[in-house]
Scaffold this active site. Structure first.
Site, PDB file in Angstrom:
ATOM      1  CB  CYS A  86      -0.132  -2.780  -3.254  1.00 47.02           C
ATOM      2  SG  CYS A  86      -0.957  -1.481  -4.180  1.00 47.02           S
ATOM      3  CB  ILE A  87      -5.035  -4.659  -0.536  1.00 52.12           C
ATOM      4  CG1 ILE A  87      -4.709  -4.521   0.941  1.00 52.12           C
ATOM      5  CG2 ILE A  87      -4.493  -5.950  -1.112  1.00 52.12           C
ATOM      6  CD1 ILE A  87      -5.304  -5.619   1.811  1.00 52.12           C
TER       7      ILE A  87
END
Length: 166
Positions: A86-87
């Site tokens: 999750c970026i």
């Protein structure tokens, strides 16, 4: 640029490698699924690790981002417990409904496997504890970075070394 030409361009990474990772097709007949090996960045808790992950590209790539999932166990604030990364660079393009990210921080069609991997290596070196995918890892990173967090990461690094080339 068509999907084929963009992925073909990205596929030239093996001919002109970028330090810290290697990437290639899982199956030569499927352009949409890639395997990457990420070397833990020097001078970080992940140093010495060899982390395997998969990139899965949508049919409308490059208009939408791929999904990235670590196959090797990793303890990190920005990787959920299932391995999903999750970026910002992997978030759908456009406005963030929560107002946390600027549109230019999110997916743009100009991104490549190389820019994704550089962002992931940077994420390993400098986690974003303000927007965690793994709340437990983020809490440990903030409150006990050199204790429990460090021990869990060290265990993942050792395990990654043992299973890197299976």
């Amino acid at each position: 640029m068509s999907l084929w030409s963009k992925l073909e361009h990205d596929g030239k990474l093996n001919k002109n490698p970028v330090e810290g990772f290697s990437a290639g097709l899982i199956d030569d007949n499927d352009l949409y699924r890639w395997e990457v090996l990420i070397i833990g960045p020097p001078d970080t808790l992940y140093e010495g690790g060899v982390f395997k992950a998969h990139l899965t590209f949508p049919k409308d790539y490059p208009l939408r981002p791929p999904k990235m999932k670590f196959i090797t166990e990793i303890w990190h604030p920005n990787v959920d417990k299932n391995g999903d990364v999750c970026i910002s660079i992997l978030h759908e393009p456009g406005e963030d409904k929560y107002g946390y990210e600027k549109p230019e921080e999110r997916w743009l069609p100009i991104h490549t496997v190389e820019t994704i991997m550089i962002s992931v290596i940077s994420m390993l070196a400098d986690p974003n504890g303000d927007s965690p995918a793994n709340v437990d890892a983020a809490k440990e990173w903030r409150e006990d970075r050199n204790g429990e967090f460090k021990r869990k990461v060290a265990r993942c690094v050792r395990k990654s070394q043992e299973t890197a080339f299976e």
